[in-house]
Design a protein around this motif. Sequence first.
Motif, mmCIF file in Angstrom:
data_model
loop_
_atom_site.group_PDB
_atom_site.id
_atom_site.type_symbol
_atom_site.label_atom_id
_atom_site.label_comp_id
_atom_site.label_asym_id
_atom_site.label_seq_id
_atom_site.Cartn_x
_atom_site.Cartn_y
_atom_site.Cartn_z
ATOM 1 N N LEU A 47 -11.221 -51.527 -26.409
ATOM 2 C CA LEU A 47 -12.422 -51.049 -25.702
ATOM 3 C C LEU A 47 -12.092 -50.273 -24.440
ATOM 4 N N SER A 48 -11.110 -50.782 -23.684
ATOM 5 C CA SER A 48 -10.910 -50.292 -22.318
ATOM 6 C C SER A 48 -9.787 -49.263 -22.229
ATOM 7 N N GLN A 57 -20.396 -53.139 -21.549
ATOM 8 C CA GLN A 57 -20.768 -52.695 -22.896
ATOM 9 C C GLN A 57 -22.280 -52.654 -22.984
ATOM 10 N N ASN A 60 -23.200 -50.018 -28.389
ATOM 11 C CA ASN A 60 -21.868 -49.589 -28.822
ATOM 12 C C ASN A 60 -21.154 -48.758 -27.767
ATOM 13 N N ASP A 61 -21.805 -48.569 -26.645
ATOM 14 C CA ASP A 61 -21.198 -47.726 -25.608
ATOM 15 C C ASP A 61 -20.418 -48.570 -24.605
ATOM 16 N N VAL A 62 -19.359 -47.942 -24.089
ATOM 17 C CA VAL A 62 -18.456 -48.643 -23.180
ATOM 18 C C VAL A 62 -18.361 -47.877 -21.864
#
Length: 221
Positions: A47-48, A57, A60-62
């Motif tokens: 993720l990161s 989060q 679905n966006d990070v």
Amino acid sequence: MSQKPRLISFDVCPFVQRSVITLLEKKVDFDIDYIDLANKPDWFLKLSPTGKVPVLQVGNDVLFESAVINEYLDEVYAPMLHAKTPLERAKHRAWIEFGSSLLVAHYQMTNAADEAAYNTARETLYKGFARVEDVLSEGPYFAGDTFMLVDAAWAPLMLRLHLLARHGLEDFTAKTPKVSAWQKALVARPSVTASVDSDFEGKYIRRILDKGGYSAGKLAA
Ligand SMILES: N[C@@H](CCC(=O)N[C@@H](CS)C(=O)NCC(=O)O)C(=O)O
């Protein structure tokens, strides 16, 4: 309304704490997940992009970077905690960035292996606070009566220095009366006290003692 956000966290991280304070100020319903930074899970590394917390989060966006996360939260959830004009907002962003540099100096100070390294970081903190003293309002907060994003960004540093002073380290705000009064207002703010666990003080001091560096030698547990 946007989806319930999920904050990925580490229990003593000051950058995460900036976002928790902002979420609490806005009374946002959010999930929080703690990871071990010494043993980062694969799902987190996927993720990161930076491998750092906080990560927010949203579906679905990070999002990453605490200042960016806080600006997003400020745009999506009331009340607005940013300054009203573009020029004031830009100035607050600059002081938020400056606050990040002092968080790094604080980290170097608490990690210093010897007196020379401690003194280098110490000097950065005192010099930094002298600059902030020149721009602070009459209080209680950075720009007056209202708690803003810039206050949320500085509160974790102020809390840590307040705890260190309680445990016998020098008071880094002693030479700057406005900064000292600002620190008192920040550490008493309900969102700031609620942004850490009840055992935060013990955990934070213990981590520094465990490092066994120059600061540890000056601290009383
Ligand atoms: N500029 C970042 C700094 C975040 C940061 O340094 N987080 C630390 C924990 S307090 C981290 O995740 N460190 C892990 C690593 O560097 O591997 C922000 O403002 O979000």
